[in-house]
Design a protein around this motif. Structure first.
Motif, PDB file in Angstrom:
ATOM      1  N   LYS A  14       6.958  -9.618   0.683  1.00 26.87           N
ATOM      2  CA  LYS A  14       7.214  -9.411  -0.744  1.00 26.87           C
ATOM      3  C   LYS A  14       6.017  -9.861  -1.574  1.00 26.87           C
ATOM      4  O   LYS A  14       5.216 -10.692  -1.154  1.00 26.87           O
ATOM      5  N   TRP A  15       5.912  -9.282  -2.767  1.00 28.00           N
ATOM      6  CA  TRP A  15       4.844  -9.687  -3.672  1.00 28.00           C
ATOM      7  C   TRP A  15       4.924 -11.190  -3.935  1.00 28.00           C
ATOM      8  O   TRP A  15       5.986 -11.750  -4.206  1.00 28.00           O
ATOM      9  N   GLY A  16       3.760 -11.812  -3.848  1.00 27.39           N
ATOM     10  CA  GLY A  16       3.678 -13.234  -4.144  1.00 27.39           C
ATOM     11  C   GLY A  16       4.058 -14.140  -2.998  1.00 27.39           C
ATOM     12  O   GLY A  16       4.096 -15.359  -3.164  1.00 27.39           O
ATOM     13  N   CYS A  17       4.335 -13.575  -1.817  1.00 24.62           N
ATOM     14  CA  CYS A  17       4.759 -14.427  -0.685  1.00 24.62           C
ATOM     15  C   CYS A  17       3.581 -15.078   0.015  1.00 24.62           C
ATOM     16  O   CYS A  17       3.775 -15.916   0.908  1.00 24.62           O
ATOM     17  N   GLY A  18       2.358 -14.691  -0.344  1.00 18.67           N
ATOM     18  CA  GLY A  18       1.187 -15.326   0.254  1.00 18.67           C
ATOM     19  C   GLY A  18       0.517 -14.496   1.341  1.00 18.67           C
ATOM     20  O   GLY A  18      -0.162 -15.057   2.208  1.00 18.67           O
ATOM     21  N   LYS A  19       0.662 -13.169   1.299  1.00 19.82           N
ATOM     22  CA  LYS A  19       0.072 -12.325   2.342  1.00 19.82           C
ATOM     23  C   LYS A  19      -1.452 -12.437   2.357  1.00 19.82           C
ATOM     24  O   LYS A  19      -2.058 -12.636   3.408  1.00 19.82           O
ATOM     25  N   THR A  20      -2.060 -12.275   1.179  1.00 18.93           N
ATOM     26  CA  THR A  20      -3.525 -12.325   1.111  1.00 18.93           C
ATOM     27  C   THR A  20      -4.039 -13.699   1.498  1.00 18.93           C
ATOM     28  O   THR A  20      -5.037 -13.822   2.227  1.00 18.93           O
ATOM     29  N   TYR A  21      -3.363 -14.750   1.034  1.00 20.73           N
ATOM     30  CA  TYR A  21      -3.769 -16.109   1.407  1.00 20.73           C
ATOM     31  C   TYR A  21      -3.682 -16.298   2.918  1.00 20.73           C
ATOM     32  O   TYR A  21      -4.582 -16.871   3.538  1.00 20.73           O
ATOM     33  N   GLU A  24       6.189  -1.955   2.000  1.00 15.81           N
ATOM     34  CA  GLU A  24       6.691  -0.588   1.869  1.00 15.81           C
ATOM     35  C   GLU A  24       7.657  -0.420   0.694  1.00 15.81           C
ATOM     36  O   GLU A  24       7.704   0.629   0.057  1.00 15.81           O
ATOM     37  N   LYS A  25       8.449  -1.437   0.387  1.00 17.76           N
ATOM     38  CA  LYS A  25       9.521  -1.301  -0.597  1.00 17.76           C
ATOM     39  C   LYS A  25       8.999  -1.019  -2.004  1.00 17.76           C
ATOM     40  O   LYS A  25       9.759  -0.574  -2.870  1.00 17.76           O
ATOM     41  N   TYR A  26       7.710  -1.245  -2.255  1.00 20.16           N
ATOM     42  CA  TYR A  26       7.150  -1.018  -3.581  1.00 20.16           C
ATOM     43  C   TYR A  26       6.530   0.376  -3.720  1.00 20.16           C
ATOM     44  O   TYR A  26       5.990   0.703  -4.776  1.00 20.16           O
ATOM     45  N   LEU A  27       6.608   1.190  -2.669  1.00 18.47           N
ATOM     46  CA  LEU A  27       6.052   2.544  -2.716  1.00 18.47           C
ATOM     47  C   LEU A  27       7.061   3.519  -3.322  1.00 18.47           C
ATOM     48  O   LEU A  27       8.269   3.340  -3.173  1.00 18.47           O
ATOM     49  N   ASP A  28       6.560   4.568  -3.971  1.00 15.82           N
ATOM     50  CA  ASP A  28       7.470   5.605  -4.453  1.00 15.82           C
ATOM     51  C   ASP A  28       7.981   6.417  -3.268  1.00 15.82           C
ATOM     52  O   ASP A  28       7.482   6.308  -2.150  1.00 15.82           O
ATOM     53  N   LEU A  44       6.013   6.534   6.481  1.00 14.27           N
ATOM     54  CA  LEU A  44       6.924   6.465   7.619  1.00 14.27           C
ATOM     55  C   LEU A  44       6.660   7.592   8.612  1.00 14.27           C
ATOM     56  O   LEU A  44       6.835   7.419   9.824  1.00 14.27           O
ATOM     57  N   GLU A  45       6.229   8.748   8.102  1.00 21.12           N
ATOM     58  CA  GLU A  45       5.971   9.893   8.970  1.00 21.12           C
ATOM     59  C   GLU A  45       4.785   9.653   9.892  1.00 21.12           C
ATOM     60  O   GLU A  45       4.805  10.047  11.066  1.00 21.12           O
ATOM     61  N   PHE A  46       3.749   9.007   9.388  1.00 21.40           N
ATOM     62  CA  PHE A  46       2.518   8.849  10.155  1.00 21.40           C
ATOM     63  C   PHE A  46       2.319   7.436  10.689  1.00 21.40           C
ATOM     64  O   PHE A  46       1.423   7.204  11.505  1.00 21.40           O
ATOM     65  N   LYS A  47       3.140   6.486  10.238  1.00 27.76           N
ATOM     66  CA  LYS A  47       2.923   5.094  10.615  1.00 27.76           C
ATOM     67  C   LYS A  47       2.987   4.879  12.127  1.00 27.76           C
ATOM     68  O   LYS A  47       2.178   4.152  12.700  1.00 27.76           O
ATOM     69  N   GLU A  48       3.952   5.530  12.775  1.00 30.66           N
ATOM     70  CA  GLU A  48       4.139   5.306  14.207  1.00 30.66           C
ATOM     71  C   GLU A  48       2.952   5.791  15.035  1.00 30.66           C
ATOM     72  O   GLU A  48       2.769   5.356  16.170  1.00 30.66           O
ATOM     73  N   LYS A  49       2.130   6.688  14.457  1.00 31.74           N
ATOM     74  CA  LYS A  49       0.959   7.186  15.163  1.00 31.74           C
ATOM     75  C   LYS A  49      -0.213   6.215  15.074  1.00 31.74           C
ATOM     76  O   LYS A  49      -1.173   6.329  15.834  1.00 31.74           O
ATOM     77  N   PHE A  59       4.730  -6.979  11.444  1.00 32.08           N
ATOM     78  CA  PHE A  59       5.272  -8.314  11.206  1.00 32.08           C
ATOM     79  C   PHE A  59       5.557  -8.495   9.716  1.00 32.08           C
ATOM     80  O   PHE A  59       4.923  -7.858   8.874  1.00 32.08           O
ATOM     81  N   GLU A  60       6.490  -9.393   9.418  1.00 25.91           N
ATOM     82  CA  GLU A  60       6.749  -9.765   8.027  1.00 25.91           C
ATOM     83  C   GLU A  60       6.280 -11.190   7.795  1.00 25.91           C
ATOM     84  O   GLU A  60       6.679 -12.115   8.508  1.00 25.91           O
ATOM     85  N   ILE A  61       5.432 -11.364   6.798  1.00 24.44           N
ATOM     86  CA  ILE A  61       4.944 -12.694   6.427  1.00 24.44           C
ATOM     87  C   ILE A  61       5.938 -13.336   5.465  1.00 24.44           C
ATOM     88  O   ILE A  61       6.328 -12.734   4.462  1.00 24.44           O
ATOM     89  N   LEU A  62       6.356 -14.535   5.785  1.00 28.55           N
ATOM     90  CA  LEU A  62       7.305 -15.270   4.945  1.00 28.55           C
ATOM     91  C   LEU A  62       6.553 -16.321   4.134  1.00 28.55           C
ATOM     92  O   LEU A  62       5.540 -16.860   4.587  1.00 28.55           O
TER      93      LEU A  62
END
Length: 271
Positions: free
Chosen positions: A27-34, A182-186, A194-199, A205-208
């Protein structure tokens, strides 16, 4: 969980030809970039290559996709990163870089002996991305690792973006990490992802949010009321958890607001 992701990235970096990318969500602000930049710093410390007379050492490259509208924007960002991540001893830079200069597009000044003065400059007109291709493996050593951050803030069409990223995965044996949520995409962009991700994506992983570590980091900043806040980290964490938000940016802003309030109060009221 975050420690497991940290360890996985270390193992992923050791693979000679992974042929898949890693997606880090959160989620936004969870510290992914950090989290990613912290991993990069630790990786850089523990993976210094020995000096080599005949090669240039390439270090991991970080690119933020925030606001980018064209693939050329990403190429420009990589161009700005490529040259500073070449490390050789003075005198060898010119000789080795000359062998691959015909394939690299950049215009930059080189401070070889790090005295603050430019010894020379390069300019070119070809594609810098070829530096990652296997044809240059004799001249370029080190891990070919590229991190693309802020996926959901990129304005390049998703199919086009994923095709570009796949170039590094499939044709260059690069280690690629994509960071975003993904949840913030239109709807259309999400459908294309989702169509091309599996390729392209092999592990996900989800960063908490690491609340405890974030609080310790924030309260140590010069602008904070450190003397008070450092003694109340447990209470701060409880309050933040009760807020039911995972946005560490809001936590930092709240602590800054609190510190500003404390600094404006008379000593008796502070006590």
């Amino acid at each position: 969980m975050n420690n497991q992701i940290f360890d996985f990235l270390n193992e992923y970096a050791k693979l000679p030809s992974p042929q898949y990318a890693v997606l880090l969500r959160g989620k936004w602000g969870c510290g992914k970039t950090y989290f990613v930049k912290n991993w990069l710093a630790e990786f850089d410390k523990s993976n210094k290559l020995p000096a080599n007379e005949n090669s240039i050492e390439l270090k991991p490259i970080y690119v933020s996709l925030f606001g980018m509208r064209e693939i050329s924007d990403i190429k420009s960002a990589i161009d700005r990163c490529v040259n500073p991540f070449f490390y050789t001893k003075a005198g060898k830079m010119l000789k080795i870089a000359g062998r691959i200069a015909s394939k690299i597009i950049f215009k930059t000044e080189l401070d070889i002996d790090k005295d603050g003065k430019s010894e020379t400059s390069f300019s070119g007109a070809l594609d810098s991305l070829s530096i990652f291709e296997n044809d240059n493996k004799d001249e370029v050593k080190g891990v070919k690792f590229i991190i693309f951050d802020d996926l959901e803030r990129c304005q390049i069409p998703m199919k086009q973006l994923l095709g570009f990223i796949n170039y590094f995965v499939e044709h260059c044996d690069c280690h690629v990490v994509v960071v975003g949520e993904e949840k913030y995409l239109d709807d259309k962009t999400l459908h294309d992802l989702l169509e091309f991700k599996e390729k392209i994506v092999g592990r996900e992983f989800e960063i908490l949010p690491d609340i405890e570590a974030a609080i310790k980091l924030f309260v140590s900043e010069p602008m904070m009321a450190t003397d008070f806040l450092s003694k109340e980290t447990g209470m701060i964490q409880l309050c933040f958890e009760c807020s039911a938000t995972h946005n560490l940016r809001l936590l930092r802003q709240s602590l800054l607001d609190f510190s500003s309030l404390i600094s404006a109060l008379p000593t008796k009221l502070v006590e």
